[in-house]
Design a protein around this motif. Sequence first.
Motif, PDB file in Angstrom:
ATOM      1  N   ASN A  20       0.832  -1.212   0.000  1.00  0.00           N
ATOM      2  CA  ASN A  20       0.000   0.000   0.000  1.00  0.00           C
ATOM      3  C   ASN A  20       0.862   1.256   0.000  1.00  0.00           C
ATOM      4  N   PRO A  21       1.757   1.390  -0.992  1.00  0.00           N
ATOM      5  CA  PRO A  21       2.715   2.498  -0.934  1.00  0.00           C
ATOM      6  C   PRO A  21       2.065   3.881  -0.890  1.00  0.00           C
ATOM      7  N   HIS A  22       1.011   4.119  -1.695  1.00  0.00           N
ATOM      8  CA  HIS A  22       0.430   5.465  -1.696  1.00  0.00           C
ATOM      9  C   HIS A  22      -0.262   5.774  -0.374  1.00  0.00           C
ATOM     10  N   TYR A  23      -0.994   4.799   0.128  1.00  0.00           N
ATOM     11  CA  TYR A  23      -1.698   4.975   1.408  1.00  0.00           C
ATOM     12  C   TYR A  23      -0.690   5.283   2.517  1.00  0.00           C
ATOM     13  N   ARG A  24       0.417   4.562   2.507  1.00  0.00           N
ATOM     14  CA  ARG A  24       1.424   4.803   3.560  1.00  0.00           C
ATOM     15  C   ARG A  24       2.157   6.109   3.318  1.00  0.00           C
ATOM     16  N   ARG A  25       2.481   6.367   2.038  1.00  0.00           N
ATOM     17  CA  ARG A  25       3.250   7.589   1.742  1.00  0.00           C
ATOM     18  C   ARG A  25       2.465   8.847   2.062  1.00  0.00           C
ATOM     19  N   ILE A  26       1.155   8.800   1.863  1.00  0.00           N
ATOM     20  CA  ILE A  26       0.354  10.001   2.148  1.00  0.00           C
ATOM     21  C   ILE A  26       0.210  10.217   3.654  1.00  0.00           C
ATOM     22  N   GLU A 117      -2.107  21.715  -0.340  1.00  0.00           N
ATOM     23  CA  GLU A 117      -1.995  22.130   1.052  1.00  0.00           C
ATOM     24  C   GLU A 117      -1.489  21.012   1.953  1.00  0.00           C
ATOM     25  N   GLN A 118      -1.822  19.762   1.614  1.00  0.00           N
ATOM     26  CA  GLN A 118      -1.616  18.696   2.591  1.00  0.00           C
ATOM     27  C   GLN A 118      -0.574  17.658   2.235  1.00  0.00           C
ATOM     28  N   VAL A 119      -0.181  17.567   0.953  1.00  0.00           N
ATOM     29  CA  VAL A 119       0.823  16.550   0.593  1.00  0.00           C
ATOM     30  C   VAL A 119       2.122  17.275   0.240  1.00  0.00           C
ATOM     31  N   LYS A 120       3.082  17.184   1.121  1.00  0.00           N
ATOM     32  CA  LYS A 120       4.323  17.948   0.957  1.00  0.00           C
ATOM     33  C   LYS A 120       5.265  17.319  -0.072  1.00  0.00           C
ATOM     34  N   ASP A 121       5.215  15.981  -0.220  1.00  0.00           N
ATOM     35  CA  ASP A 121       6.076  15.253  -1.162  1.00  0.00           C
ATOM     36  C   ASP A 121       5.570  15.536  -2.591  1.00  0.00           C
ATOM     37  N   GLU A 123       6.550  14.668  -5.564  1.00  0.00           N
ATOM     38  CA  GLU A 123       6.441  13.542  -6.506  1.00  0.00           C
ATOM     39  C   GLU A 123       5.126  12.797  -6.255  1.00  0.00           C
ATOM     40  N   LEU A 124       4.849  12.519  -4.986  1.00  0.00           N
ATOM     41  CA  LEU A 124       3.604  11.840  -4.616  1.00  0.00           C
ATOM     42  C   LEU A 124       2.406  12.690  -5.038  1.00  0.00           C
ATOM     43  N   ARG A 125       2.528  14.021  -4.795  1.00  0.00           N
ATOM     44  CA  ARG A 125       1.419  14.919  -5.119  1.00  0.00           C
ATOM     45  C   ARG A 125       1.106  14.880  -6.613  1.00  0.00           C
ATOM     46  N   SER A 126       2.150  14.879  -7.440  1.00  0.00           N
ATOM     47  CA  SER A 126       1.845  14.896  -8.873  1.00  0.00           C
ATOM     48  C   SER A 126       1.342  13.534  -9.347  1.00  0.00           C
ATOM     49  N   GLN A 127       1.798  12.442  -8.731  1.00  0.00           N
ATOM     50  CA  GLN A 127       1.240  11.118  -9.080  1.00  0.00           C
ATOM     51  C   GLN A 127      -0.248  11.066  -8.723  1.00  0.00           C
ATOM     52  N   LEU A 128      -0.583  11.572  -7.540  1.00  0.00           N
ATOM     53  CA  LEU A 128      -1.981  11.515  -7.092  1.00  0.00           C
ATOM     54  C   LEU A 128      -2.860  12.425  -7.944  1.00  0.00           C
ATOM     55  N   THR A 129      -2.336  13.620  -8.267  1.00  0.00           N
ATOM     56  CA  THR A 129      -3.116  14.545  -9.102  1.00  0.00           C
ATOM     57  C   THR A 129      -3.446  13.883 -10.438  1.00  0.00           C
ATOM     58  N   ALA A 130      -2.448  13.221 -11.052  1.00  0.00           N
ATOM     59  CA  ALA A 130      -2.674  12.564 -12.343  1.00  0.00           C
ATOM     60  C   ALA A 130      -3.687  11.423 -12.201  1.00  0.00           C
ATOM     61  N   ALA A 131      -3.583  10.653 -11.131  1.00  0.00           N
ATOM     62  CA  ALA A 131      -4.504   9.522 -10.929  1.00  0.00           C
ATOM     63  C   ALA A 131      -5.928  10.018 -10.670  1.00  0.00           C
ATOM     64  N   PHE A 132      -6.067  11.102  -9.889  1.00  0.00           N
ATOM     65  CA  PHE A 132      -7.399  11.656  -9.642  1.00  0.00           C
ATOM     66  C   PHE A 132      -7.988  12.181 -10.957  1.00  0.00           C
ATOM     67  N   PHE A 133      -7.152  12.822 -11.774  1.00  0.00           N
ATOM     68  CA  PHE A 133      -7.662  13.350 -13.039  1.00  0.00           C
ATOM     69  C   PHE A 133      -8.199  12.223 -13.921  1.00  0.00           C
ATOM     70  N   LYS A 134      -7.446  11.125 -13.988  1.00  0.00           N
ATOM     71  CA  LYS A 134      -7.873   9.972 -14.800  1.00  0.00           C
ATOM     72  C   LYS A 134      -9.238   9.469 -14.339  1.00  0.00           C
ATOM     73  N   THR A 135      -9.395   9.346 -13.025  1.00  0.00           N
ATOM     74  CA  THR A 135     -10.664   8.844 -12.478  1.00  0.00           C
ATOM     75  C   THR A 135     -11.788   9.834 -12.742  1.00  0.00           C
ATOM     76  N   ALA A 136     -11.515  11.140 -12.506  1.00  0.00           N
ATOM     77  CA  ALA A 136     -12.546  12.155 -12.726  1.00  0.00           C
ATOM     78  C   ALA A 136     -12.962  12.174 -14.198  1.00  0.00           C
ATOM     79  N   ASP A 137     -11.991  12.014 -15.093  1.00  0.00           N
ATOM     80  CA  ASP A 137     -12.332  12.036 -16.516  1.00  0.00           C
ATOM     81  C   ASP A 137     -13.119  10.792 -16.917  1.00  0.00           C
ATOM     82  N   PHE A 138     -12.821   9.672 -16.258  1.00  0.00           N
ATOM     83  CA  PHE A 138     -13.540   8.424 -16.506  1.00  0.00           C
ATOM     84  C   PHE A 138     -15.017   8.563 -16.079  1.00  0.00           C
ATOM     85  N   LEU A 139     -15.267   9.418 -15.095  1.00  0.00           N
ATOM     86  CA  LEU A 139     -16.635   9.600 -14.602  1.00  0.00           C
ATOM     87  C   LEU A 139     -17.419  10.621 -15.421  1.00  0.00           C
TER      88      LEU A 139
END
Length: 143
Positions: A20-26, A117-121, A123-139
Amino acid sequence: MERLKSPPATAVPLSTAPANPHYRRIGGEGAVRRLVERFYQLMNELPEARAIRAMHPEDLASSQEKLFLFLSGWLGGPPLYTERYGPPRLRQKHLPFPIDAPARDAWMACMRQALEEQVKDSELRSQLTAAFFKTADFLRNQP
Ligand code: HEM
């Protein structure tokens, strides 16, 4: 014929590989809860989110709880949403709402700011932003 060799004794067993790397990293449960709380605060506040805010119930408590439960599993942590409600079927659940590109972008504006505001890392922030965008666009169900 050469026989297949068994893995070297030093190979890392699967059980210690990060599941669970993202869950732990966040930052685990507390961080996911804070992200979702801030996300919905921003949906209440940002003028560009007015149209998507109006699609939600007046009281955001249950929307907030469901997004938290979903993101827990989506980020690789405990699959809380599925345990409680079964398969998320997010596309089907969003069909009653007219989600076009501006609605997707408004959702992303709230999530992007909450992540900033909340994710200081970064690299993690840009990975999550891209993943959220993919999901939002899928919806998205409208142009
Ligand atoms: C693309 C723009 C989006 C809009 C306009 C939108 C809008 C909505 C609305 C109006 C609801 C119903 C709220 C309620 O019944 O409490 C909802 C539910 C939900 N949304 Fe979204 N959403 C969007 C994107 C996303 C994304 C990207 C995710 C996940 C990463 C997501 C996850 C959820 C979940 C888990 C629920 C609860 C589903 C259930 O009823 O069990 N949404 N969304």
